[in-house]
Design a protein around this motif. Structure first.
Motif, short mmCIF file in Angstrom:
data_model
loop_
_atom_site.label_atom_id
_atom_site.label_comp_id
_atom_site.label_asym_id
_atom_site.label_seq_id
_atom_site.Cartn_x
_atom_site.Cartn_y
_atom_site.Cartn_z
N LYS A 1 24.47 -22.61 3.15
CA LYS A 1 25.75 -22.69 2.33
C LYS A 1 25.91 -21.73 0.56
O LYS A 1 26.17 -21.29 0.13
N ILE A 2 24.21 -21.64 0.18
CA ILE A 2 24.29 -20.81 -1.11
C ILE A 2 24.16 -19.20 -0.44
O ILE A 2 24.54 -18.36 -1.13
N LEU A 3 23.99 -19.13 0.77
CA LEU A 3 24.24 -17.42 0.94
C LEU A 3 25.68 -16.94 1.33
O LEU A 3 26.00 -16.50 1.37
N SER A 4 26.55 -18.22 1.92
CA SER A 4 27.88 -17.45 2.00
C SER A 4 27.99 -18.21 1.26
O SER A 4 29.52 -17.18 1.04
N GLY A 5 28.29 -18.29 0.49
CA GLY A 5 28.85 -19.14 -1.59
C GLY A 5 30.24 -19.05 -0.87
O GLY A 5 30.90 -20.20 0.13
N LEU A 6 31.44 -18.96 -0.94
CA LEU A 6 33.27 -18.92 -0.78
C LEU A 6 32.88 -18.14 0.34
O LEU A 6 34.69 -17.65 0.60
N ASN A 7 32.27 -17.25 0.84
CA ASN A 7 32.92 -15.96 1.56
C ASN A 7 32.30 -16.47 3.31
O ASN A 7 31.52 -17.73 3.48
N TYR A 8 33.36 -16.33 3.81
CA TYR A 8 33.83 -16.29 5.26
C TYR A 8 34.13 -15.57 5.80
O TYR A 8 34.84 -14.88 5.89
N ASP A 9 34.33 -16.08 7.85
CA ASP A 9 35.00 -14.82 8.17
C ASP A 9 35.88 -15.90 8.81
O ASP A 9 36.54 -16.78 8.81
N PHE A 10 37.05 -15.00 9.77
CA PHE A 10 37.61 -15.67 10.50
C PHE A 10 37.35 -17.00 11.72
O PHE A 10 36.46 -16.62 12.23
N GLU A 11 37.91 -17.62 11.98
CA GLU A 11 37.29 -18.71 12.60
C GLU A 11 38.80 -19.82 13.66
O GLU A 11 39.26 -19.21 13.15
N PRO B 1 40.31 -22.69 15.57
CA PRO B 1 40.56 -23.82 14.83
C PRO B 1 39.67 -25.13 15.65
O PRO B 1 39.25 -25.00 16.90
N GLY B 2 39.23 -25.97 15.15
CA GLY B 2 38.00 -27.25 15.71
C GLY B 2 36.93 -26.64 15.97
O GLY B 2 35.31 -26.92 16.21
N GLU B 3 36.63 -25.43 15.27
CA GLU B 3 35.10 -24.42 15.48
C GLU B 3 34.14 -24.78 14.20
O GLU B 3 33.08 -24.61 14.44
N TYR B 4 34.83 -25.64 13.35
CA TYR B 4 34.15 -25.52 11.96
C TYR B 4 34.50 -26.91 11.46
O TYR B 4 35.79 -26.97 11.65
N THR B 5 33.34 -27.26 11.10
CA THR B 5 33.78 -29.29 10.10
C THR B 5 33.22 -28.81 8.81
O THR B 5 32.36 -28.17 8.44
N GLY B 6 33.95 -29.35 7.44
CA GLY B 6 33.30 -29.41 6.20
C GLY B 6 34.36 -28.13 5.58
O GLY B 6 34.68 -27.22 5.70
N GLU B 7 33.62 -28.60 4.32
CA GLU B 7 34.33 -27.38 3.07
C GLU B 7 33.53 -26.67 2.75
O GLU B 7 32.29 -26.77 3.19
N VAL B 8 34.05 -25.12 3.07
CA VAL B 8 33.78 -24.28 2.46
C VAL B 8 32.86 -23.51 1.36
O VAL B 8 33.52 -24.65 0.09
N GLY B 9 31.44 -23.22 1.19
CA GLY B 9 30.35 -23.51 -0.43
C GLY B 9 29.79 -25.01 -0.18
O GLY B 9 29.47 -24.80 -1.18
N LYS B 10 30.35 -25.85 0.97
CA LYS B 10 29.79 -27.49 0.66
C LYS B 10 29.23 -27.62 2.22
O LYS B 10 27.59 -27.20 2.06
#
Length: 269
Positions: free
Chosen positions: A145-155, A157-166
């Motif tokens: 989460k430190i590496l990604s911060g608020l940067n994210y790629d397309f995902e 539906p259902g691929e990830y869970t949780g909040e970006v950066g957290k």
């Protein structure tokens, strides 16, 4: 040129258990790792003599205060109990060795100050004095989460869970105490089975989600005279009894799936 956001602090209590990864200082806004030399300044018959003395180091940081932040709490606890803390300054970007350059030190907490502006968040400012001299080194891994911060790629539906950066993750979160997670699907490994009398075949069931509160699967047969199913184990055995057709049902919670079993008369003499 380096950005101030290219590095961050990890703080750990000296009483932390072996294997504890430490905690990243949350909501950090400013950080300084300072060095100061004592200058030796004397007069001799030949004139003034100036030289280096001991070097002292200090770590200053400011962050938005969070009562649940383990790093901030570790600093507060060390101050209150007059204990040491461990601190790392870590680069986000990997170096030529494919690792993260870091500086490590034991420190004591000189001061901690919390300010509460009427029109903003409460800020938390800490000052640490390094014991001896810090040491340079490298860390193999740092929290994703430190590496990604608020940067994210397309995902999808259902691929990830949780909040970006957290706490964004591809793994299901643990259940909250007292919260029931219902089964959403049951899928059998086979939809049809063909057997001769006396032959056997195995089937398994997959239950989703992974963190369902009760993943118990119950199997039944629509015709025990034609086909039976074993009563225990993750892998169940279906046995052909006599010629005919039966349906094996796997049920978990309110979800189910079926397998059609066709039994043929034995051809062996």
């Amino acid at each position: 040129m380096r950005s101030g956001s290219d590095s961050f602090l990890i703080i750990q209590s000296t009483s932390a258990a072996i294997g504890d990864p430490g905690a990243v200082l949350g909501f950090e806004t400013e950080m300084t790792w300072g060095f100061e030399n004592e200058i030796l300044d004397e007069m001799s018959k030949e004139g003034r003599v100036v030289g280096y003395g001991d070097t002292s180091e200090s770590v200053e940081f400011t962050a938005y205060h969070d009562t649940q932040d383990p790093a901030q709490n570790a600093v507060m606890s060390a101050l209150e109990n007059k204990e040491q803390v461990k601190v790392w300054k870590v680069d986000k970007q990997k170096n030529a060795n494919g690792k993260h350059s870091a500086r490590f030190a034991y420190a004591i907490v000189e001061s901690m100050e919390m300010t509460a502006a009427s029109d903003g968040f409460q800020e938390y400012t800490g000052s640490l004095q390094v014991l001896g001299n810090s040491k340079k080194g490298e860390l193999d891994k740092i929290p994703e989460k430190i590496l990604s911060g608020l940067n994210y790629d397309f995902e999808e539906p259902g691929e990830y869970t949780g909040e970006v950066g957290k706490d964004r993750s591809k793994e299901n979160p643990p259940n909250e105490p007292g919260t029931e997670v219902k089964v959403t699907s049951v899928t059998l490994s086979k939809k049809t089975i063909t057997l001769e009398e006396g032959e056997t075949e195995t089937i398994t069931a997959t239950v989703e989600p992974e963190n369902a509160t009760d993943k118990t699967v119950r199997y039944t047969t629509s015709n025990r005279d034609v086909a039976s199913v074993s009563t225990s184990g993750e892998i169940r055995t279906v046995t052909g009894i006599k010629a005919g057709t039966a349906t094996i049902t796997a049920r978990a919670g309110e979800q189910s799936d079926v397998c059609t079993v066709t039994v043929k008369a034995s051809t062996s003499s």
